[in-house]
Design a protein around this motif. Structure first.
Motif, PDB file in Angstrom:
ATOM      1  N   LEU A 255      -8.702   5.638   4.160  1.00  0.00           N
ATOM      2  CA  LEU A 255      -9.347   6.156   2.876  1.00  0.00           C
ATOM      3  C   LEU A 255      -8.466   6.747   1.904  1.00  0.00           C
ATOM      4  CD1 LEU A 255     -12.544   7.212   4.175  1.00  0.00           C
ATOM      5  CD2 LEU A 255     -12.022   4.776   3.678  1.00  0.00           C
ATOM      6  N   LYS A 256      -7.734   7.443   2.322  1.00  0.00           N
ATOM      7  CA  LYS A 256      -6.637   8.149   1.276  1.00  0.00           C
ATOM      8  C   LYS A 256      -5.630   6.939   0.818  1.00  0.00           C
ATOM      9  CE  LYS A 256      -6.368  12.836   3.261  1.00  0.00           C
ATOM     10  NZ  LYS A 256      -5.975  13.815   4.138  1.00  0.00           N
ATOM     11  N   ALA A 257      -5.249   5.968   1.433  1.00  0.00           N
ATOM     12  CA  ALA A 257      -4.187   5.044   0.841  1.00  0.00           C
ATOM     13  C   ALA A 257      -5.153   4.062  -0.103  1.00  0.00           C
ATOM     14  CB  ALA A 257      -3.743   4.299   1.979  1.00  0.00           C
ATOM     15  N   LEU A 258      -6.239   4.016   0.152  1.00  0.00           N
ATOM     16  CA  LEU A 258      -7.184   3.068  -0.747  1.00  0.00           C
ATOM     17  C   LEU A 258      -7.310   3.807  -2.085  1.00  0.00           C
ATOM     18  CD1 LEU A 258      -9.532   1.471   1.654  1.00  0.00           C
ATOM     19  CD2 LEU A 258      -7.730   0.392   0.553  1.00  0.00           C
ATOM     20  N   GLU A 259      -7.565   5.088  -1.950  1.00  0.00           N
ATOM     21  CA  GLU A 259      -7.696   6.206  -3.178  1.00  0.00           C
ATOM     22  C   GLU A 259      -6.386   6.155  -4.026  1.00  0.00           C
ATOM     23  OE1 GLU A 259     -11.167   9.335  -2.206  1.00  0.00           O
ATOM     24  OE2 GLU A 259      -9.194   9.724  -1.248  1.00  0.00           O
ATOM     25  N   ALA A 260      -5.342   6.208  -3.270  1.00  0.00           N
ATOM     26  CA  ALA A 260      -3.988   6.126  -3.969  1.00  0.00           C
ATOM     27  C   ALA A 260      -3.878   4.902  -4.743  1.00  0.00           C
ATOM     28  CB  ALA A 260      -2.731   6.566  -2.762  1.00  0.00           C
ATOM     29  N   LEU A 261      -4.459   3.687  -4.350  1.00  0.00           N
ATOM     30  CA  LEU A 261      -4.370   2.539  -4.910  1.00  0.00           C
ATOM     31  C   LEU A 261      -5.463   2.366  -5.978  1.00  0.00           C
ATOM     32  CD1 LEU A 261      -3.862   0.287  -1.915  1.00  0.00           C
ATOM     33  CD2 LEU A 261      -2.164   0.727  -3.600  1.00  0.00           C
TER      34      LEU A 261
ATOM     35  N   LYS B 242      -4.267  -0.755  -8.267  1.00  0.00           N
ATOM     36  CA  LYS B 242      -2.953  -0.498  -8.925  1.00  0.00           C
ATOM     37  C   LYS B 242      -1.802   0.084  -7.852  1.00  0.00           C
ATOM     38  CE  LYS B 242      -5.137  -0.848 -13.110  1.00  0.00           C
ATOM     39  NZ  LYS B 242      -4.991  -1.905 -13.931  1.00  0.00           N
ATOM     40  N   GLY B 243      -0.653  -0.614  -7.712  1.00  0.00           N
ATOM     41  CA  GLY B 243       0.243  -0.119  -7.058  1.00  0.00           C
ATOM     42  C   GLY B 243       0.602   1.464  -7.050  1.00  0.00           C
ATOM     43  N   ALA B 244       1.106   2.074  -5.861  1.00  0.00           N
ATOM     44  CA  ALA B 244       1.260   3.280  -5.634  1.00  0.00           C
ATOM     45  C   ALA B 244       2.195   3.747  -4.854  1.00  0.00           C
ATOM     46  CB  ALA B 244      -0.198   3.996  -5.348  1.00  0.00           C
ATOM     47  N   GLU B 245       2.717   5.106  -4.762  1.00  0.00           N
ATOM     48  CA  GLU B 245       3.577   5.653  -3.598  1.00  0.00           C
ATOM     49  C   GLU B 245       2.645   5.964  -2.479  1.00  0.00           C
ATOM     50  OE1 GLU B 245       6.912   7.617  -4.795  1.00  0.00           O
ATOM     51  OE2 GLU B 245       7.643   6.128  -6.090  1.00  0.00           O
ATOM     52  N   ILE B 246       2.731   5.730  -1.391  1.00  0.00           N
ATOM     53  CA  ILE B 246       1.847   6.183  -0.376  1.00  0.00           C
ATOM     54  C   ILE B 246       2.847   6.436   0.884  1.00  0.00           C
ATOM     55  CG2 ILE B 246       0.187   5.510   1.323  1.00  0.00           C
ATOM     56  CD1 ILE B 246      -0.799   3.391  -0.448  1.00  0.00           C
ATOM     57  N   SER B 247       2.799   7.674   1.240  1.00  0.00           N
ATOM     58  CA  SER B 247       3.498   8.261   2.349  1.00  0.00           C
ATOM     59  C   SER B 247       2.599   8.711   3.395  1.00  0.00           C
ATOM     60  CB  SER B 247       4.749   9.542   1.952  1.00  0.00           C
ATOM     61  OG  SER B 247       5.282  10.088   2.831  1.00  0.00           O
ATOM     62  N   PHE B 248       2.701   8.216   4.646  1.00  0.00           N
ATOM     63  CA  PHE B 248       1.742   8.595   5.563  1.00  0.00           C
ATOM     64  C   PHE B 248       2.355   9.892   6.335  1.00  0.00           C
ATOM     65  CE2 PHE B 248       0.763   4.098   5.904  1.00  0.00           C
ATOM     66  CZ  PHE B 248      -0.500   4.085   5.192  1.00  0.00           C
ATOM     67  N   PRO B 249       1.561  10.794   6.768  1.00  0.00           N
ATOM     68  CA  PRO B 249       1.975  12.074   7.387  1.00  0.00           C
ATOM     69  C   PRO B 249       2.576  11.967   8.660  1.00  0.00           C
ATOM     70  CG  PRO B 249      -0.159  12.136   7.195  1.00  0.00           C
ATOM     71  CD  PRO B 249       0.132  11.065   6.351  1.00  0.00           C
ATOM     72  N   PHE B 250       1.740  10.800   9.304  1.00  0.00           N
ATOM     73  CA  PHE B 250       2.347  10.349  10.588  1.00  0.00           C
ATOM     74  C   PHE B 250       2.133   8.945  10.600  1.00  0.00           C
ATOM     75  CE2 PHE B 250      -2.057  11.657  10.851  1.00  0.00           C
ATOM     76  CZ  PHE B 250      -2.595  10.752  11.680  1.00  0.00           C
TER      77      PHE B 250
ATOM     78  N   ALA C  98      -2.690  -5.735  -5.645  1.00  0.00           N
ATOM     79  CA  ALA C  98      -2.628  -4.863  -6.590  1.00  0.00           C
ATOM     80  C   ALA C  98      -1.564  -4.932  -7.824  1.00  0.00           C
ATOM     81  CB  ALA C  98      -2.276  -3.374  -5.872  1.00  0.00           C
ATOM     82  N   GLU C  99      -2.017  -4.430  -9.022  1.00  0.00           N
ATOM     83  CA  GLU C  99      -0.990  -4.590  -9.959  1.00  0.00           C
ATOM     84  C   GLU C  99       0.118  -3.424  -9.782  1.00  0.00           C
ATOM     85  OE1 GLU C  99      -1.030  -3.904 -14.842  1.00  0.00           O
ATOM     86  OE2 GLU C  99      -3.123  -3.890 -13.910  1.00  0.00           O
ATOM     87  N   GLY C 100       1.415  -3.900  -9.844  1.00  0.00           N
ATOM     88  CA  GLY C 100       2.711  -3.336  -9.754  1.00  0.00           C
ATOM     89  C   GLY C 100       3.120  -3.252  -8.373  1.00  0.00           C
TER      90      GLY C 100
ATOM     91  N   ILE D 213       8.104   0.085   3.422  1.00  0.00           N
ATOM     92  CA  ILE D 213       7.744  -1.264   2.890  1.00  0.00           C
ATOM     93  C   ILE D 213       7.314  -1.487   1.568  1.00  0.00           C
ATOM     94  CG2 ILE D 213       5.827  -3.138   3.167  1.00  0.00           C
ATOM     95  CD1 ILE D 213       5.477  -2.042   5.995  1.00  0.00           C
ATOM     96  N   ARG D 214       7.944  -2.347   0.892  1.00  0.00           N
ATOM     97  CA  ARG D 214       7.597  -2.462  -0.676  1.00  0.00           C
ATOM     98  C   ARG D 214       6.965  -3.633  -0.908  1.00  0.00           C
ATOM     99  NH1 ARG D 214      11.070   1.115  -3.570  1.00  0.00           N
ATOM    100  NH2 ARG D 214      12.416   2.413  -2.250  1.00  0.00           N
ATOM    101  N   VAL D 215       5.804  -3.490  -1.749  1.00  0.00           N
ATOM    102  CA  VAL D 215       5.098  -4.895  -1.958  1.00  0.00           C
ATOM    103  C   VAL D 215       4.886  -4.868  -3.741  1.00  0.00           C
ATOM    104  CG1 VAL D 215       2.854  -5.705  -1.625  1.00  0.00           C
ATOM    105  CG2 VAL D 215       3.851  -4.240   0.265  1.00  0.00           C
ATOM    106  N   THR D 216       5.025  -6.068  -4.092  1.00  0.00           N
ATOM    107  CA  THR D 216       5.027  -6.556  -5.501  1.00  0.00           C
ATOM    108  C   THR D 216       3.541  -7.093  -5.505  1.00  0.00           C
ATOM    109  OG1 THR D 216       7.442  -6.306  -6.007  1.00  0.00           O
ATOM    110  CG2 THR D 216       5.941  -7.391  -7.526  1.00  0.00           C
TER     111      THR D 216
END
Length: 427
Positions: free
Chosen positions: A131-137, A157-165, A181-183, A218-221
């Protein structure tokens, strides 16, 4: 409710073909929601989980067509339009992975209502990271009465997502959402499992731009849309590892075909350390044990490329007949030693304390009635039964049907005395 009956003592000789990976297939099926063109998946396993997800996808608007040809089983999934973005509790509670339709639904339609998944016998496995990843997007998430209400009317929208584990499920779910997502999206501390690479390969075949899958970054355009594709499901490394240990436990010589040995490299190393002869080939692997006593080996489960938690129960079964004491540490899921008491019913000597189990090898196991508690625990009881004296009956085998295709047939073809008891045969 069906049971599986095993008469132990028969060595295994022959070949076992490895099916497509369950853990990959169900995420690839969810990816079909991202395009209005057909996605053809070859090397598809026929399992209770894939059948169930197919029914859920049908409710959402996917046409699911299964077929069998000379190249093996395949499934074509075609979602010309999303007819419903609602996944009810009755549908999601039966299989956690069905929660992963949330991301594709938001990505394609801009909204979704999906039930939170139910509890799990091997641990809570919360979906907070998803859910946090989807919110970041850019999705707006609201939790109400056990449902996730998600909105992204202007798209993700594209975002930087860093998982704590490291989380396999959250990594896969983020990939499924961000490809449209855009970007650019950057996923850090991503899971590196082969199933992640398989999902990325499939998405790229559909027109996505994913790089770095199989590494921690992982990078996604993002792209505007995805098209149809044909993709072969990666071989199931958990099934391969399970049959490898079945051969090591029962003895004999078994060749696994359609397998990628490097995906189970650490298991094969541990089996060699335990005294099983391993020959790695190109797309095959042969396990041989001539009856010599196994040696005790310690292990700790870890994210890939470490020892898979989904193979821990099977390795514990193997160690019940080893010479000496082995220490098995479970670091991924809590409550994942529930097979230990059932193995003890067969005569195993196991002591569990927190996330650690000490297994002292015994001279032999004795057949008994045992109860499956989850998918991997259930198959550990089957392979223990192969080596036990007398008859072993495994109850609640619906767990097995979720993740192992034609288990009795594959083992029987190698000489195992194993059969399924239907309701009218039980007792």
């Amino acid at each position: 409710m069906d049971q599986i009956a095993i008469t132990g003592g028969a060595q295994l000789e022959g070949e076992i073909p490895i099916s497509g990976a369950k853990n990959s297939a169900i995420k690839l099926m969810a990816a079909s929601l991202l395009s209005d063109e057909p996605l053809r998946l070859t090397n598809m396993p026929r399992l209770a989980d894939t059948r169930f997800l197919g029914r859920l996808l049908h409710r959402l608007g996917t046409e699911v067509t299964e077929s069998q040809n000379g190249a093996g089983p395949e499934t074509v999934l075609h979602t010309p339009e999303i007819v419903s973005a609602f996944a009810s509790y009755d549908l999601v509670r039966k299989m956690r992975a069905s929660f992963n339709v949330l991301g594709p639904l938001i990505a394609r339609t801009g909204h979704a209502k999906v039930s939170l998944p139910g509890g799990c016998s091997i641990g809570a496995r919360p979906v907070d990271l998803h859910l946090k990843a989807l919110e970041a997007l850019g999705a707006s998430i609201d939790l109400h009465e056990g449902y996730v209400y998600a909105q992204a009317p202007r798209g993700l929208k594209g975002a930087e997502i860093s998982f704590p584990f490291v989380s396999v499920g959250a990594t896969e779910h983020t990939l499924l959402a961000c490809v449209l997502a855009e970007g650019e999206t950057v996923i850090s501390n991503a899971a590196c499992e082969p199933e992640i690479e398989d999902l990325a390969d499939c998405l790229n075949a559909m027109g996505a731009k994913v790089c770095g899958a199989g590494t921690p970054t992982i990078r996604v355009t993002g792209v505007a849309h995805l098209h149809g594709a044909t993709h072969a499901v990666v071989p199931d490394r958990i099934e391969a590892g399970t049959y490898a240990m079945a051969a090591g436990m029962a003895g004999g010589e078994v060749t696994l075909t359609g397998v990628r040995p490097h995906h189970i490299a650490i298991l094969l190393d541990k089996m060699e350390e335990a005294g099983v002869q391993v020959t790695r080939g190109n797309g095959s692997c042969t396990l041989k044990r001539n009856g010599a006593r196994l040696r005790a080996v310690d292990l700790s489960t870890d994210p890939y490329p470490g020892f898979a938690t989904d193979l821990q129960a099977q390795f514990m079964a193997l160690m019940t007949l080893a010479d000496g004491e082995s220490v098995i540490r479970e670091t991924i899921f809590e409550n994942r030693f529930m097979h230990a008491p059932e193995l003890s019913r067969l005569g195993a000597d196991i002591t569990v304390s927190g996330g650690e189990a000490r297994v002292r090898g015994v001279g032999g196991l004795e057949g008994a009635q045992v109860m499956a508690t989850d998918l991997r625990a259930s198959v550990s009881l089957v392979i223990a039964g192969l080596a036990a004296r007398g008859d072993t009956v495994v109850n609640r085998v619906y767990h097995l049907d979720r993740g192992f295709e034609r288990l009795e047939a594959k083992l029987s073809a190698c000489g195992a005395r194993i059969r399924r008891l239907s309701d009218d045969e039980e007792g």
